[in-house]
Design a protein around this motif. Structure first.
Motif, PDB file in Angstrom:
ATOM      1  N   SER A  60      13.922 -16.558  41.808  1.00 57.84           N
ATOM      2  CA  SER A  60      12.529 -16.460  42.244  1.00 57.84           C
ATOM      3  C   SER A  60      11.547 -16.578  41.088  1.00 57.84           C
ATOM      4  N   LYS A  89      13.868 -26.409  47.576  1.00 59.30           N
ATOM      5  CA  LYS A  89      14.213 -25.560  48.713  1.00 59.30           C
ATOM      6  C   LYS A  89      13.869 -24.102  48.418  1.00 59.30           C
ATOM      7  N   ARG A  90      14.170 -23.657  47.200  1.00 57.31           N
ATOM      8  CA  ARG A  90      13.852 -22.273  46.828  1.00 57.31           C
ATOM      9  C   ARG A  90      12.350 -22.046  46.880  1.00 57.31           C
ATOM     10  N   ALA A 134       7.360 -19.363  52.238  1.00 57.83           N
ATOM     11  CA  ALA A 134       7.509 -18.718  53.547  1.00 57.83           C
ATOM     12  C   ALA A 134       7.387 -17.203  53.432  1.00 57.83           C
ATOM     13  N   CYS A 159      21.193 -23.452  45.218  1.00 58.67           N
ATOM     14  CA  CYS A 159      20.037 -23.761  46.060  1.00 58.67           C
ATOM     15  C   CYS A 159      19.029 -24.552  45.225  1.00 58.67           C
ATOM     16  N   GLU A 215      10.224 -23.529  48.849  1.00 56.95           N
ATOM     17  CA  GLU A 215       9.849 -23.425  50.265  1.00 56.95           C
ATOM     18  C   GLU A 215      10.115 -22.022  50.791  1.00 56.95           C
ATOM     19  N   GLN A 216      11.247 -21.445  50.386  1.00 57.26           N
ATOM     20  CA  GLN A 216      11.572 -20.086  50.804  1.00 57.26           C
ATOM     21  C   GLN A 216      10.552 -19.085  50.269  1.00 57.26           C
TER      22      GLN A 216
END
Length: 376
Positions: free
Chosen positions: A21, A75-76, A82, A71, A78-79
């Motif tokens: 993150s 994609k990370r 969200a 990952c 986008e997570q």
């Protein structure tokens, strides 16, 4: 005929835990700032005190790293969007930069069931770093550990964080350990750190609860108030929450929090910090402190604080600050532990003050030194 235009130097930022993150927020955030999509809020090196320090431009930073996860960065991101960590739409706006960084991520280690010995891992990691600098034509690269906290080692074997630290120095790269993990603090690396001729920073980034403690501790001491007890609780989720569910990892994390109180108060008050993993919180954290203290004539009083924040958003700008500052120090030939960077750490290196105000004054002096050194 005019001389060919000289391109500005490019600086690599090699992230250990490159798909986590914090790392994802670093890459996406730097791209957003470079494109003018967001202001540089939280970035200390973008304040006026550093305007003449000769730091590498944000647009000159190139990202890569090691990770054991698979990952992809887009994609990370986008997570994280969200979950409210990144602004909506930002992953799509900086997808090219995320994809470029993803192409520079190499397999980390040691992996479960892996057979490579310590020396093999260090050599492989150092080769990855040298290749990154060479292929992309970088002037230099700074290695920053932003991986999940590991338990303190119990034997002579080097933990993963120390393998990466050794590889950084072997590859000629300044090093920062933004986590409580052992990293360069392992006794087995003392000789390498001393002989490397490279600058390096402290351990465990100071982003929330400890940042506040480094302000409040001196306040109590300066007002001659007697702190009887100081207790705290951390509620957090995400990868860090899961890692800190391990009591050994939590103990490594809490050591820095306790050290700040000991250094600023001159004593260790009663009380502990409890860390609870709450997966539903994701990347968000709540830190609560309860301070019991005595005032004039022994009158008993209490201070309570609540800090609610996003770990990645707090850490990412500091990672960029540290990478820029150490890259500049390396450019000027500075070496060894840099106590001037204590402002950023729970566990600084060298002889550094504990009070945040004193640490910031040291950092400002360092900013002036970086400017003056360039003019010699």
């Amino acid at each position: 005929m005019s001389a060919p235009r000289q391109l500005p130097p490019r600086v690599g930022v090699w992230l250990i835990g490159a798909r986590g993150s914090v790392a994802t927020t670093v890459v996406a955030g730097c791209a957003a700032l470079t494109a003018g999509l967001r202001p540089p809020t939280g970035l200390v090196t973008e304040t006026p005190a550093f305007a003449r320090s000769g730091l590498p431009a944000l647009s000159s930073l190139v990202f890569g790293g090691h990770d054991t996860l698979d990952c992809p960065l887009p994609k990370r991101a986008e997570q994280l969007a969200a979950g409210g960590v990144l602004p909506p739409g930002l992953p799509a706006a900086v997808e090219a930069e995320l994809a470029a960084a993803e192409r520079e991520i190499r397999p980390g280690g040691p992996l479960p069931g892996g057979t490579r010995e310590e020396e093999e891992l260090i050599a492989a990691f150092a080769t990855d770093l040298r290749d990154f600098v060479r292929r992309l034509g970088l002037d230099r690269a700074v290695v920053v550990n932003v991986a999940s906290t590991e338990p303190a080692p119990t034997g002579a074997a080097l933990p993963a964080s120390s393998l990466y630290a050794a590889a950084a120095l072997r590859a000629g790269c300044p090093y920062v350990n933004f986590t409580p993990s052992t990293g360069l603090h392992h006794p087995g690396l003392a000789g390498l750190a001393a002989s490397s001729g490279l600058p390096y920073g402290g351990r465990d980034g100071k982003t929330g609860q400890t940042l506040l403690r480094s302000v409040l501790g001196p306040m109590f001491a300066q007002r001659a108030l007697d702190v009887r007890a100081w207790s705290g609780t951390n509620l957090l989720g995400g990868g860090d929450g899961a890692a800190l569910a391990d009591p050994a990892a939590a103990a490594a994390k809490n050591a820095g929090k306790e050290r700040v109180l000991a250094d600023t108060l001159g004593t260790v008050p009663e009380g502990q910090v409890h860390i609870d993993d709450v997966p539903a919180l994701g990347d968000w954290k709540t830190a609560w402190d309860h301070v019991a203290f005595d005032g004039f004539l022994g009158t008993r009083m209490v201070l309570q604080t609540i800090w609610q924040g996003c770990d990645s958003a707090l850490a990412a700008p500091l990672v960029l600050d540290l990478a820029r500052l150490l890259a500049r120090a390396h450019e000027l030939g500075l070496s060894g532990p840099r106590p001037e960077l204590a402002f950023f750490f729970k566990d600084p290196v060298g002889d550094a003050p504990a009070s945040l105000a004193e640490q910031y004054a040291e950092l400002e002096r360092f900013a002036r030194r970086l400017s003056e050194e360039d003019g010699r």
